[in-house]
Design a protein around this motif. Structure first.
Motif, PDB file in Angstrom:
ATOM      1  N   THR A  55      13.192  37.547  49.473  1.00  0.00           N
ATOM      2  CA  THR A  55      12.469  38.710  48.936  1.00  0.00           C
ATOM      3  C   THR A  55      10.965  38.435  48.861  1.00  0.00           C
TER       4      THR A  55
ATOM      5  N   ASP B 168      15.853  44.808  54.667  1.00  0.00           N
ATOM      6  CA  ASP B 168      16.503  43.678  53.994  1.00  0.00           C
ATOM      7  C   ASP B 168      18.003  43.859  54.205  1.00  0.00           C
ATOM      8  N   GLU B 169      18.727  42.756  54.228  1.00  0.00           N
ATOM      9  CA  GLU B 169      20.142  42.811  54.610  1.00  0.00           C
ATOM     10  C   GLU B 169      20.243  43.514  55.965  1.00  0.00           C
TER      11      GLU B 169
ATOM     12  N   GLY C 150      22.526  40.531  48.154  1.00  0.00           N
ATOM     13  CA  GLY C 150      21.207  40.639  47.541  1.00  0.00           C
ATOM     14  C   GLY C 150      21.119  40.440  46.046  1.00  0.00           C
TER      15      GLY C 150
HETATM   16 MG    MG Z   1      17.818  39.015  49.370  1.00  0.00          MG
END
Ligand code: MG
Ligand code: ADP
Length: 428
Positions: free
Chosen positions: A54, A151-152, A309
């Motif tokens: 992140t 993200d992901e 996450g």
């Molecule tokens: Mg993450």
């Protein structure tokens, strides 16, 4: 000798916010990803769960935006779940309080989201469905986006989301004026098919692998269970985790309905339980994650909605009450523990009924797991892992030749440490 964020090119002001939030030294993935991202290139970050991806994409974003601007959102971060939206927005706030972030997700009213969209947001953090909805109505404008993160990424580009994500990407400019758009894909898992998507959407991306030099800190074993006593076994494991390890547990179930029933059963057995699955109202989901985050619930029973996450510090144990659908989900689920240098344990339940699914997962690349001696663990608190050739019943084990990655031994594979027979202290 530890390097600071300033050493890797971060402005003193940002480094100071990072330090105030407790981030004094960049993690390996940040040391690798931040400098090339500061130069403006595209980047693919494939690094283990809990390694700090992140900040690896948020810090360069903050540097690129360099404070609040009044001409519309310049950064877009797409994530698969609402809980992750909230979590990522929280990280941005830690790094730069001056930036305005619009968090756009379903399950809640439009009012507050429309207000922030009209109030010159700098960053949009969103789940694809609601963003697309707002963008098509003209309320969310993507024409100024110059920093884009998936993200992901492998989930964002997979069937469930791909259609919406592609439409969103088409609304973002390839370049706005003379500034070209920068794109980042991040995930702990990048299956082969993602390469095509990378080639399609990114320009000459810098690749960050995230070093795995130190000994893996996750110990993951399978435990043979009988279907009819699974619940009792789980209850005893939770009891032990709470009293001896004093840490929290996430239990994964396959279905929303199953998670709901399991949560109810655990409550009846006296466990303080939070439940997170997609059939709940957003309000109930918020309450569940909040109570788990503040350690008011010892266990979170969840579907895969919590598999990716989510970062909760005190999670010492992950239990797969039911097997996941793919090896990637297995990686992400067990990756809720042993994060950022902490130790953690994971237990995957296997009953006779699971043999076929486990065999399938193994063929798709899931690591062979050592056997956890469940009786010893429950009776004397000893954590003993024993290497076995393969847990699937004799004759059903995938042949070495057919293993997707050439049959390499996987004891030290990502997120699945096998460290031989170890005795955990009976109590701490
Ligand atoms: Mg993450
Ligand atoms: P990932 O996305 O790779 O799974 P996260 O970004 O969620 O990992 O980070 C995992 C944990 O590590 C978080 O609790 C985060 O606050 C912490 N963390 C990340 N970078 C640092 C750092 N440089 N110093 C201290 N803690 C960090």
């Amino acid at each position: 000798m530890s390097e600071t964020f300033q050493h890797i090119g971060v402005r003193p002001r940002t480094a100071a916010s990072l330090s105030a939030a407790g981030y004094t030294t960049p993690n390996p993935v940040q040391r690798e990803a931040v400098p090339p991202l500061l130069e403006g290139g595209d980047c693919v970050i494939e690094a283990p769960t809990g390694s700090g991806k992140t900040l690896a994409y948020v810090v360069p974003m903050v540097e690129r935006l360099a404070g609040h601007g009044s001409h519309g959102a310049r950064a877009l971060i797409l994530v698969p779940t609402r809980e992750l939206c909230t979590q990522v927005a929280g990280v941005i706030r830690q790094v730069d309080r001056g930036l305005r972030t619009a968090v756009l997700m379903g399950g809640v009213g439009y009012g507050a989201q429309l207000t922030i969209l009209r109030n010159a947001p700098d960053v949009i953090v969103a789940c694809p469905g609601r963003l697309l909805d707002l963008a098509e109505r003209g309320d969310a404008r993507l024409g100024k986006i110059e920093y884009l993160v998936l993200d992901e990424a492998d989930e964002m580009l997979d069937q469930g989301f791909a259609h919406d994500v592609e439409r969103i990407l088409a609304m973002c400019p390839a370049s706005s004026g003379r500034v070209s758009r920068q794109s980042v894909l991040a995930s702990a898992t990048m299956p082969d098919w993602v390469q095509q998507m990378i080639a399609k959407h990114l320009h000459n991306p810098f690749r960050v692998k995230g070093e795995q030099s130190q000994e893996p800190l996750l110990e993951h074993g399978f435990m043979s269970v009988r279907r009819d006593t699974k619940l009792q076994t789980l209850s005893r494991l939770l009891q032990r985790q709470r009293t001896q390890e004093q840490s929290q547990t996430i239990v994964f179930h396959r279905t929303k309905h199953g998670a709901k029933k399991l949560a109810r059963d655990l409550v009846e057995l006296g466990h303080t339980t939070a439940e997170l699955q997609g059939n709940l109202s957003q309000n109930a989901r918020d309450r569940a994650i909040a109570s788990f985050r503040k350690n008011a619930a010892e266990v979170l029973v969840a579907t895969n909605v919590a598999a990716r996450g989510i970062d909760v510090a005190n999670v010492g144990l992950v239990i797969n009450f039911e097997l996941p659908e793919t090896p990637q989900w297995l990686t992400h689920r067990v990756g809720r523990t042993a994060r950022n240098g902490a130790e953690g344990k994971a237990i995957t339940f296997l009953s006779d009924q699971d043999a076929d699914q486990w065999k399938k997962l193994r063929k798709q690349g899931a690591p062979a797991l050592p056997r956890l001696d469940g009786e010893r663990l429950l009776e004397s608190g000893e954590w003993i892992l024993t290497e076995v050739h393969d847990p699937v019943p004799a004759g059903q084990a995938p042949s070495r030749e057919r293993r997707p990655e050439g049959g390499r031994p996987r004891w030290h594979g990502r997120g699945n440490a096998f460290r031989g027979n170890r005795r955990a202290p009976a109590a701490s």
